[in-house]
Motif scaffolding. Sequence first.
Motif, short mmCIF file in Angstrom:
data_model
loop_
_atom_site.label_atom_id
_atom_site.label_comp_id
_atom_site.label_asym_id
_atom_site.label_seq_id
_atom_site.Cartn_x
_atom_site.Cartn_y
_atom_site.Cartn_z
N SER A 235 0.81 -1.22 0.00
CA SER A 235 0.00 0.00 0.00
C SER A 235 0.84 1.27 0.00
N THR A 236 2.16 1.14 0.17
CA THR A 236 3.03 2.31 0.12
C THR A 236 3.24 2.69 -1.34
N GLY A 237 2.78 3.90 -1.69
CA GLY A 237 2.84 4.34 -3.08
C GLY A 237 3.99 5.25 -3.40
N GLY A 238 4.63 5.80 -2.38
CA GLY A 238 5.75 6.71 -2.58
C GLY A 238 6.46 6.92 -1.27
N PHE A 239 7.61 7.59 -1.34
CA PHE A 239 8.48 7.72 -0.18
C PHE A 239 9.15 9.08 -0.20
N LEU A 240 8.92 9.88 0.83
CA LEU A 240 9.61 11.15 0.98
C LEU A 240 10.90 10.85 1.73
N THR A 241 12.03 11.14 1.11
CA THR A 241 13.32 10.75 1.68
C THR A 241 14.28 11.92 1.80
N HIS A 242 15.17 11.82 2.78
CA HIS A 242 16.23 12.81 2.97
C HIS A 242 17.40 12.55 2.02
N CYS A 243 17.34 11.48 1.27
CA CYS A 243 18.34 11.13 0.25
C CYS A 243 19.62 10.56 0.80
N GLY A 244 19.55 9.95 1.96
CA GLY A 244 20.68 9.16 2.42
C GLY A 244 20.78 7.92 1.54
N TRP A 245 21.98 7.41 1.37
CA TRP A 245 22.18 6.32 0.42
C TRP A 245 21.39 5.07 0.80
N ASN A 246 21.33 4.71 2.09
CA ASN A 246 20.56 3.53 2.49
C ASN A 246 19.09 3.69 2.13
N SER A 247 18.53 4.86 2.39
CA SER A 247 17.12 5.10 2.07
C SER A 247 16.87 5.00 0.57
N ILE A 248 17.78 5.53 -0.21
CA ILE A 248 17.64 5.45 -1.67
C ILE A 248 17.67 3.99 -2.13
N LEU A 249 18.63 3.24 -1.62
CA LEU A 249 18.72 1.83 -2.01
C LEU A 249 17.48 1.05 -1.59
N GLU A 250 16.99 1.30 -0.38
CA GLU A 250 15.80 0.59 0.10
C GLU A 250 14.58 0.95 -0.74
N ALA A 251 14.41 2.21 -1.06
CA ALA A 251 13.27 2.62 -1.90
C ALA A 251 13.38 1.99 -3.28
N THR A 252 14.58 1.88 -3.80
CA THR A 252 14.80 1.27 -5.11
C THR A 252 14.50 -0.22 -5.08
N VAL A 253 15.03 -0.92 -4.09
CA VAL A 253 14.80 -2.37 -3.98
C VAL A 253 13.32 -2.69 -3.87
N TYR A 254 12.55 -1.83 -3.20
CA TYR A 254 11.11 -2.08 -3.04
C TYR A 254 10.27 -1.33 -4.06
N GLY A 255 10.91 -0.66 -5.01
CA GLY A 255 10.21 -0.06 -6.14
C GLY A 255 9.29 1.09 -5.78
N LYS A 256 9.74 1.99 -4.93
CA LYS A 256 8.91 3.13 -4.53
C LYS A 256 9.47 4.43 -5.11
N PRO A 257 8.66 5.15 -5.90
CA PRO A 257 9.12 6.45 -6.38
C PRO A 257 9.29 7.39 -5.19
N MET A 258 10.14 8.40 -5.35
CA MET A 258 10.53 9.23 -4.22
C MET A 258 10.21 10.70 -4.40
N ILE A 259 9.98 11.33 -3.26
CA ILE A 259 9.99 12.78 -3.13
C ILE A 259 11.27 13.06 -2.37
N VAL A 260 12.15 13.85 -2.93
CA VAL A 260 13.46 14.07 -2.31
C VAL A 260 13.50 15.39 -1.57
N TRP A 261 14.08 15.34 -0.35
CA TRP A 261 14.15 16.51 0.51
C TRP A 261 15.50 16.47 1.23
N PRO A 262 16.58 16.74 0.52
CA PRO A 262 17.93 16.57 1.07
C PRO A 262 18.37 17.74 1.97
N PRO A 263 18.70 17.47 3.23
CA PRO A 263 19.11 18.57 4.10
C PRO A 263 20.57 19.01 3.95
#
Length: 174
Positions: free
Chosen positions: A62-90
């Motif tokens: 049911s997760t349709g997207g992921f707002l991420t801070h763009c850390g590499w682990n988060s990016i890889l996890e979102a990619t492995v699970y196929g979730k498009p991202m909203i990026v918000w890098p601090p």
Amino acid sequence: MSGHKFLWVLRAPSMSPSSAYLSAKRENPFEYLPKGFLERSKGQGFVVPPWAPQIEVLRHESTGGFLTHCGWNSILEATVYGKPMIVWPPFAEQRMNAVMLVEQLKVAVRPKVDENYKNGIVVREEVSRVVRIVMEGEAGRELQTRIRVLKETAAKAISEEGTSTRMLSNLAYE
């Protein structure tokens, strides 16, 4: 405002220019929400402080997207699970990662900072706009298609005979 359900893992803001703020004890993050936000979003969203099991959330269908801070682990996890991202890098390399995801790989969107504020504020209308891009319409379908291709590539790389698995095995044996 977007009309989409959400899970928000909420931390109190920090002025720290590094990731040290993640382990620091902070005040109640709910104090930073707009007055009445929890009541207004009841039934639409769920806000939890300050941590959630990210992999389980990303894995869920049911997760349709992921707002991420763009850390590499988060990016890889979102990619492995196929979730498009909203990026918000601090800070730091997260900004470069955001550019790669939005401009090169085209699997993410980035909210625009409101020019009326000096501190890099992203207003709620802009958050709603990027959520709708990820979740709806032609642009959302394009993001889904691109992240699906990236997900398949990642699955091959980490499979038993994949390049990542072979390289890690070679490294371990040398």
